[in-house]
Design an enzyme around this catalytic site. Structure first.
Site, PDB file in Angstrom:
ATOM      1  N   MET A 139      24.079   8.787   2.515  1.00  0.00           N
ATOM      2  CA  MET A 139      24.271   9.756   3.151  1.00  0.00           C
ATOM      3  C   MET A 139      24.544   9.724   4.655  1.00  0.00           C
ATOM      4  O   MET A 139      25.341  10.562   5.322  1.00  0.00           O
ATOM      5  CB  MET A 139      23.173  10.525   3.074  1.00  0.00           C
ATOM      6  CG  MET A 139      22.521  11.864   3.402  1.00  0.00           C
ATOM      7  SD  MET A 139      23.976  12.951   2.628  1.00  0.00           S
ATOM      8  CE  MET A 139      23.038  13.424   1.325  1.00  0.00           C
ATOM      9  N   PHE A 179     -11.857  -6.841  13.626  1.00  0.00           N
ATOM     10  CA  PHE A 179     -10.894  -7.489  12.948  1.00  0.00           C
ATOM     11  C   PHE A 179     -10.623  -6.303  11.859  1.00  0.00           C
ATOM     12  O   PHE A 179     -11.162  -5.804  11.211  1.00  0.00           O
ATOM     13  CB  PHE A 179     -11.222  -8.658  12.317  1.00  0.00           C
ATOM     14  CG  PHE A 179     -10.233  -9.231  11.261  1.00  0.00           C
ATOM     15  CD1 PHE A 179      -9.039  -9.871  11.847  1.00  0.00           C
ATOM     16  CD2 PHE A 179     -10.528  -9.343   9.980  1.00  0.00           C
ATOM     17  CE1 PHE A 179      -8.150 -10.180  10.857  1.00  0.00           C
ATOM     18  CE2 PHE A 179      -9.460  -9.732   9.208  1.00  0.00           C
ATOM     19  CZ  PHE A 179      -8.343 -10.163   9.429  1.00  0.00           C
ATOM     20  N   GLN A 180      -9.349  -5.961  11.770  1.00  0.00           N
ATOM     21  CA  GLN A 180      -8.491  -4.930  10.751  1.00  0.00           C
ATOM     22  C   GLN A 180      -9.207  -3.632  11.109  1.00  0.00           C
ATOM     23  O   GLN A 180      -9.404  -2.819  10.149  1.00  0.00           O
ATOM     24  CB  GLN A 180      -8.930  -5.443   9.574  1.00  0.00           C
ATOM     25  CG  GLN A 180      -7.862  -6.428   9.180  1.00  0.00           C
ATOM     26  CD  GLN A 180      -7.792  -6.945   7.554  1.00  0.00           C
ATOM     27  OE1 GLN A 180      -8.568  -6.689   6.977  1.00  0.00           O
ATOM     28  NE2 GLN A 180      -6.581  -7.415   7.410  1.00  0.00           N
ATOM     29  N   GLU A 183       0.658  -1.201   0.066  1.00  0.00           N
ATOM     30  CA  GLU A 183       0.021   0.045  -0.007  1.00  0.00           C
ATOM     31  C   GLU A 183       0.859   1.200  -0.068  1.00  0.00           C
ATOM     32  O   GLU A 183       0.388   2.316  -0.496  1.00  0.00           O
ATOM     33  CB  GLU A 183      -0.893   0.003   1.468  1.00  0.00           C
ATOM     34  CG  GLU A 183      -1.964  -1.123   1.136  1.00  0.00           C
ATOM     35  CD  GLU A 183      -1.790  -2.441   1.656  1.00  0.00           C
ATOM     36  OE1 GLU A 183      -2.675  -3.213   2.008  1.00  0.00           O
ATOM     37  OE2 GLU A 183      -0.507  -2.647   2.121  1.00  0.00           O
ATOM     38  N   LYS A 188     -17.567  -0.638   5.514  1.00  0.00           N
ATOM     39  CA  LYS A 188     -18.041  -1.316   4.539  1.00  0.00           C
ATOM     40  C   LYS A 188     -19.617  -1.455   4.339  1.00  0.00           C
ATOM     41  O   LYS A 188     -20.321  -1.421   3.293  1.00  0.00           O
ATOM     42  CB  LYS A 188     -17.534  -2.842   5.002  1.00  0.00           C
ATOM     43  CG  LYS A 188     -17.905  -3.866   3.996  1.00  0.00           C
ATOM     44  CD  LYS A 188     -17.419  -5.042   4.146  1.00  0.00           C
ATOM     45  CE  LYS A 188     -17.626  -6.153   2.989  1.00  0.00           C
ATOM     46  NZ  LYS A 188     -17.056  -7.611   3.183  1.00  0.00           N
TER      47      LYS A 188
END
Length: 585
Positions: A492, A124-125, A62, A174
């Site tokens: 760096m 969940f999630q 993502e 959802k």
């Protein structure tokens, strides 16, 4: 047959997911970068139905989705769109969202959320996406009512692109994407936050014009706001009208041609000697679309100590935040510079010519600085110098490619040595400094401009953070070219440890790494390698001409440093010019 029940009536109404997709179509969205999951399945079902109109690009992480949307937005000037699921999908996207916020990139990021009845139950999630992203977005929404969804989408796009651009998050449960609602064609959708930007103050414009004509040692300090507003032509006209020296920031590269005789090169921590000295000695500093970032100013109390400050910016919160201006002009840079140019020309040619004559000695000093300390590096007969990689890339592409980078040494060498001439030509992570940005951003830029050569210049460290997105580029036939400056270090960080930590190279060794040529081939891309200076030009040319995604492993000298460098918190006068001048700070 007559419809007799409310349930039957609701079945003919569109779902929230369909409303969302219709709103995206109305906003002209053609590309979405995303990764599906349970909370966004209704949306993906609708996306499949409109795949002829909106192309979805399946990423491999993502973070890559948001960086691709950033690359698309930065290269095109349009709003980029990313779609991720709830929980880890949303949290994986946060780095990209924060990156877009710091670099003023217009994005709409749609995140799935658990059903509204489960919010707050540790389902969940489930994660508080609105709370997590609040510090790094222009605005975010948790949509609880499907009837508000269309207006939210249009408002999100308006907010993302208006004023100082930035990311907006829409968190969509959802059950809301599944709910049905009475549906309009969105022709009359309106929202509260629509407002016109303030018109630049005419008195401030007049004061700025007067000061610029009369200054003896002026410098134009140009940031990314000039690019965002499309004001490059107006900027150039003013610089040429008054013969003003111009120095861009990292984010402003391309706003003014680097080959133009008025251009001093980039200023700041790794800026040119002439640019930094000109700012330090200036009596008037005109900042346009820049925010006086610490990587530019160094020690604030010593930054442009003799100069009056004129600050043009679209964001009133940026004016006076770090440096208090003597003249402030809030508004769109293009509108403000157009008004400024008219005001300057109203003074007449004789007055303008007198001002130019007054600055002859100033230009003599600047040219002396340029001759004294130009950007340079020592060539090697047996090691590829990273500066030469950028020099050859510029030559082979004739300075016309769109370039993306990660953050670090390769980023600074690219900024110093690639001949940027056009707005939206450099796509880099400026404010957040995100390793892993370069490859997915290049993919997004290439999708925005399929007819342009797009090259990602990355380090071996950053490449290993998002190299999985090679699969996305290969899957969709996006022929980006990726040049890895492979010094087997976190370059760096190693440079700072060398200069400021007595060469204590703590945890910067990246010598254990994949064979990048074999890795590219494993993903179905072309793999190339250069290990000797004599090979470099031919290898780069072959990779650039390759019909498909190409990865070039360029094994550069391991302990090359970026110079000049202004140590963090030091005055811009305290530049270390080269490894032979460590006593300059």
């Amino acid at each position: 047959m007559e419809i007799s029940t409310l349930d039957e009536q609701l079945q003919i109404l569109p779902r929230g997911a369909e409303v969302l997709i219709e709103a995206l179509l109305r906003e002209g969205v053609e590309a979405i970068f995303g990764y599906p999951g349970g909370a966004v399945l209704h949306i993906y079902d609708e996306l499949w139905r409109v795949r002829h109109a909106i192309k979805h690009y399946l990423v491999r992480h993502e973070q890559g989705a948001v960086h691709m949307a950033e690359g698309y937005a930065r290269a095109s000037g349009r709003v980029g769109v990313a779609l991720v699921t709830s929980g880890p999908g949303a949290t994986n996207a946060v780095t990209g969202i924060a990156n877009a916020y710091m670099d003023s990139t217009p994005l709409v990021v749609i995140t799935g959320q658990v059903p509204t009845a489960l919010i707050g139950t540790d389902a969940f999630q489930e994660i508080d996406t609105v709370g997590i992203t609040r510090p790094c977005v222009k605005h975010n929404y948790l949509v609880r009512d499907v009837n508000e969804l269309a207006a939210v989408v249009h408002e999100a796009f308006y907010l993302a692109r208006s004023g100082r651009p930035g990311p907006v998050v829409i968190d969509l449960p959802k059950d809301v994407s599944a709910a049905r609602c009475s549906y309009s064609r969105l022709d009359h959708v309106d929202y509260l936050r629509r407002k016109r930007l303030p018109t630049p103050d005419a008195r401030a414009i007049a004061a700025a014009a007067e000061a610029m004509i009369g200054a003896e040692r002026p410098v134009l300090y140009v940031g990314g706001g000039v690019i965002n507003s499309g004001a490059a032509d107006e900027l150039r006209a003013i610089a040429e009208e008054l013969q003003l020296p111009v120095t861009p920031t990292l984010m402003g590269l391309g706003a003014f041609p680097s080959s133009h005789p008025l251009c001093l090169g980039m200023l700041g921590m790794h800026g040119t000697y002439a640019a930094n000295m000109a700012v330090a000695e200036s009596d008037l500093l005109i900042a346009v679309g820049a925010r006086f970032d610490d990587r530019v100013t160094g020690k604030l109390s010593t930054f442009a100590p003799h100069a009056r400050i004129i600050h043009f910016d679209i964001d009133p919160a940026s004016v006076g935040k770090n440096v208090a201006p003597d003249v402030a002009i809030v508004g769109d840079a293009r509108e403000a510079l157009t008004a400024l140019l008219e005001r300057i020309r109203a003074h007449g040619r004789e007055r303008i010519a007198t001002g130019i004559e007054r600055r002859v000695r100033w230009w003599e000093r600047i040219r002396a600085w340029q001759r004294q300390y130009p950007l340079s590096f020592e060539r090697s007969g047996d090691q590829i110098k990273p500066q030469m990689v950028v020099h050859e890339l510029g030559r082979l592409t004739r300075g016309e490619a769109i370039i993306s980078t990660d953050v670090g040494q390769h980023q600074m060498w690219t900024a110093q040595y690639y001949p940027f001439s056009y707005p939206r030509q450099l796509i880099t992570s400026g404010g957040l400094g995100t390793m892993g940005f370069g490859v997915p951003a290049a993919i997004g830029a290439k999708i925005a401009h399929p007819d342009r050569q797009v090259v990602a210049v990355v380090g071996d460290g950053g490449f290993q953070m998002t190299n999985q997105e090679l699969a996305t580029a290969v899957q969709y036939g996006v022929p980006v070219k990726i040049i890895i400056m492979n010094n087997k270090y976190l370059g760096m960080v190693r440079q700072w440890q060398e200069l400021f930590y007595d060469r204590t190279y703590s945890e910067v060794d990246l010598s254990v790494a994949p064979d990048f040529v074999k890795l590219a081939e494993a993903y179905g891309a072309g793999g190339f390698r250069a290990t000797h200076p004599d090979e470099l030009s031919d290898v780069l040319a072959a990779a650039l001409a390759y019909d498909g995604v190409a990865v070039v492993d360029v094994q550069v000298s391991k302990e090359e440093n970026v110079y000049p460098i202004v140590p963090a918190g030091a005055s811009s006068r305290d530049m270390i010019i080269s490894s032979q001048s460590p006593d300059r700070w």
